[in-house]
Design a protein around this motif. Sequence first.
Motif, mmCIF file in Angstrom:
data_model
loop_
_atom_site.group_PDB
_atom_site.id
_atom_site.type_symbol
_atom_site.label_atom_id
_atom_site.label_comp_id
_atom_site.label_asym_id
_atom_site.label_seq_id
_atom_site.Cartn_x
_atom_site.Cartn_y
_atom_site.Cartn_z
ATOM 1 N N CYS A 246 -71.982 -50.359 -36.718
ATOM 2 C CA CYS A 246 -71.851 -50.994 -35.410
ATOM 3 C C CYS A 246 -71.597 -49.913 -34.367
ATOM 4 N N ASP A 247 -71.487 -50.300 -33.107
ATOM 5 C CA ASP A 247 -71.328 -49.311 -32.042
ATOM 6 C C ASP A 247 -69.962 -48.636 -32.059
ATOM 7 N N SER A 256 -72.303 -55.597 -36.961
ATOM 8 C CA SER A 256 -73.494 -54.825 -37.328
ATOM 9 C C SER A 256 -74.531 -55.652 -38.071
#
Length: 378
Positions: A246-247, A256
């Motif tokens: 994920c970010d 994610s």
Amino acid sequence: MGSWQPLVGPSRQVALEILLDGPLSRAELSRRVGLSPGSLTRLTKPMVESGLLVEVSAGPTDARVGRPSQPLDLDPAAHHFVGIKLTGDRAIGVLTTLRAEVIASLERPLTDHTPSAVADLILELADDLAAQSPRAVTGIGVTLGGRVTDQNEVRWGPYLDWVDVPLGDLLAAGTSTPIVVANDLDALTEATHWFGAGRGADRFVLITIGAGIGYGLVIHNRTVVSPDTSIGLIGHHPLVPDGPLCDRGHRGCAMSLLTVGSITSRIGSVLGRPIDYEECLDLAAKGDPAAQPVISQAGYALGRLIAASANFTMPELVVLGGEGVRLAEVARTELLASLHADRHPSGAELPMVLQPADFTEWARGGAVIAIQTFVLGN
């Protein structure tokens, strides 16, 4: 932000019992609110005369016992409410009855995120919806992703890039109709609790799939409200050890694997072209080699997320919502396999209900927050 003039004392309790469970006989109402029949009659008489409560037929009269007592119900058309949900690019609005039944819905593009422009758009949308009501609107509820305090100030609104915006005050300057502002997930949970799939459930979980991952919880017939609702903590719950990042650098978390953006990005990169979410699901349902593995993994992850939430809170019911909820249908086999793998085989059966996959439900949540404020005086 306007004067609600809410119901107070026993009148409020009577109205709430009838709103949620009516029609009710006077005997049942007396039992629930602890009033004598005479006191109840004196209390409800002005509510009937004002049109808020109505007497309904109790069925055919038996001449041997005389005229039966007529149950009391609430006239849902006695008050109308507007609910508006803000996203990063749209404002979705609904006009509802006092029981949150949708009468009309409208949508407007949201291209300017400056607070004054958004406030103007909200008021314009509310006016257009109110024009479809034969009576004045009693209240307006506005919801958005982010942290809201005092039903007024947006302390943090990530989809609008807002910090410390007094949205309620901005709106109140342009209308005499009372305004409440709320976090969208809290509002959707309340709508599910009062008028949706969770009605009558003492404990239930709401999980939403969309731009983010949301989690709402009702325990002992009350919504659990916390500032942490706004930051989507469940979105970073780990689900697949070797999943994508994920970010924030978490591997295989819900964000994610399950968000609309993560799914379209992963499948689009394999296809070499942009793709929208519905096409991703359609392709996966047909067994497309690019889409099917991603959707299958997402379904597996969703099953694990549901199992974790149920194992910790032991709900009677799990409600799935959000614009990405169709994932639960397309990847149902994978969802159920992982859910059952992570649940004890002797555990209680876990009913699951899917909400409609559109923003009208979220907008309706805004109306419910306004209805609650009117009835409860919160």
